[in-house]
Design an enzyme around this catalytic site. Structure first.
Site, PDB file in Angstrom:
ATOM      1  CD  GLU A  40      -1.042  -1.923  -5.138  1.00 24.95           C
ATOM      2  OE1 GLU A  40      -0.127  -1.446  -5.856  1.00 24.95           O
ATOM      3  OE2 GLU A  40      -0.956  -2.053  -3.916  1.00 24.95           O
ATOM      4  CB  CYS A  95      -0.918   0.004   1.223  1.00 30.51           C
ATOM      5  SG  CYS A  95      -2.022   1.436   1.264  1.00 30.51           S
TER       6      CYS A  95
END
Length: 254
Positions: free
Chosen positions: A103, A2
């Site tokens: 992402e 992340c």
């Protein structure tokens, strides 16, 4: 991994959702990046509190952070063993205030590789409780900096279409035991950090403008005119699935 996320809802909504005493005022942020100040909630003396920290954890035993790698994530599979995270996992667990994260799906290799950004949000619109670890670092000159990292786990079926890792997203009921460092041992806390159910999340492609951390405008969270990604990765051969970048910046030692 992340490496970017966003926090859009009002400070008062976060305060009511997590139940901390402070009443901070902070703006919506659409592209939060490592090394920036980020809001977390943690427990101190039995009560929840709001705190601003630097995203990028420095362990308390660190002498000089100048040459220390940027540690923005802690892998749940190894955080009980690695010295960078052991102390924080036992004594300083937190939740990042967030509404979703970004992402990138990496396809190809070398100069021909492409990276397509996706936005991941909770389907019900609730705050997304990202499990984290924080530390209080003291310098030899008396300087003091609070830092934190987001805990990551393996991807669920939906996320596997984009990446093989994802943040550990806690349910509202799991927030209490995760933050309870007095009553919940590290191994039991780590067991909470598992891939969330697919139906918790939506996943949509977004503008490549999110690639630049200097961009921080509302249009970044507007989905492109394409259908949401379906959880189709289990049918993709392993060699062709998106590859992890979870170790890229911090190496396997941490």
């Amino acid at each position: 991994m992340c490496g970017r996320y966003f926090a859009l809802q009002s400070p008062e909504l976060y305060r009511r959702f997590y139940g901390y005493a402070e009443q901070p005022n902070f703006p919506a942020r659409y592209n939060i990046a490592p090394t920036q100040p980020v809001p977390i909630v943690h427990v101190e003396n039995g009560s929840r509190h709001f705190r601003l920290v630097r995203w990028g954890l420095w362990p308390s035993w660190l002498k000089d952070p100048k040459d220390f790698p940027l540690v923005i994530n802690a892998r749940v599979e190894t955080m009980t063993e690695k010295p960078t995270f052991r102390g924080a996992l036992r004594h300083r667990r937190c939740v990042f205030l967030a509404d979703g994260f970004y992402e990138w799906r990496r396809e190809g290799t070398g100069k021909t590789a492409t990276r397509t950004p996706f936005m991941i949000r909770r389907a019900d619109g609730a705050p997304m409780a990202l499990a984290g670890l924080w530390e209080n670092w003291l310098g030899a000159d008396g300087s003091e900096i609070d830092t934190a990292a987001i805990v990551t786990t393996g991807a669920n079926g939906l996320m596997a279409a984009v990446h093989d890792r994802m943040p550990a997203i806690l349910s509202r009921d799991q927030v209490e035991p995760w933050l309870d460092t007095r009553g919940v041992e590290p191994a039991s806390a780590a067991a909470l950090c598992r891939p969330c159910p697919d139906d918790w999340l939506t996943l949509d492609p977004v503008s490549p403008r999110v690639n630049d951390a200097r961009n921080d405008e509302p249009d970044l969270v507007v989905p492109l005119e394409q259908p949401s990604v379906a959880p189709e990765a289990p049918g993709i051969p392993a060699k062709d699935r998106p590859r992890s970048s979870d170790e890229d910046a911090q190496g396997s030692l941490f």
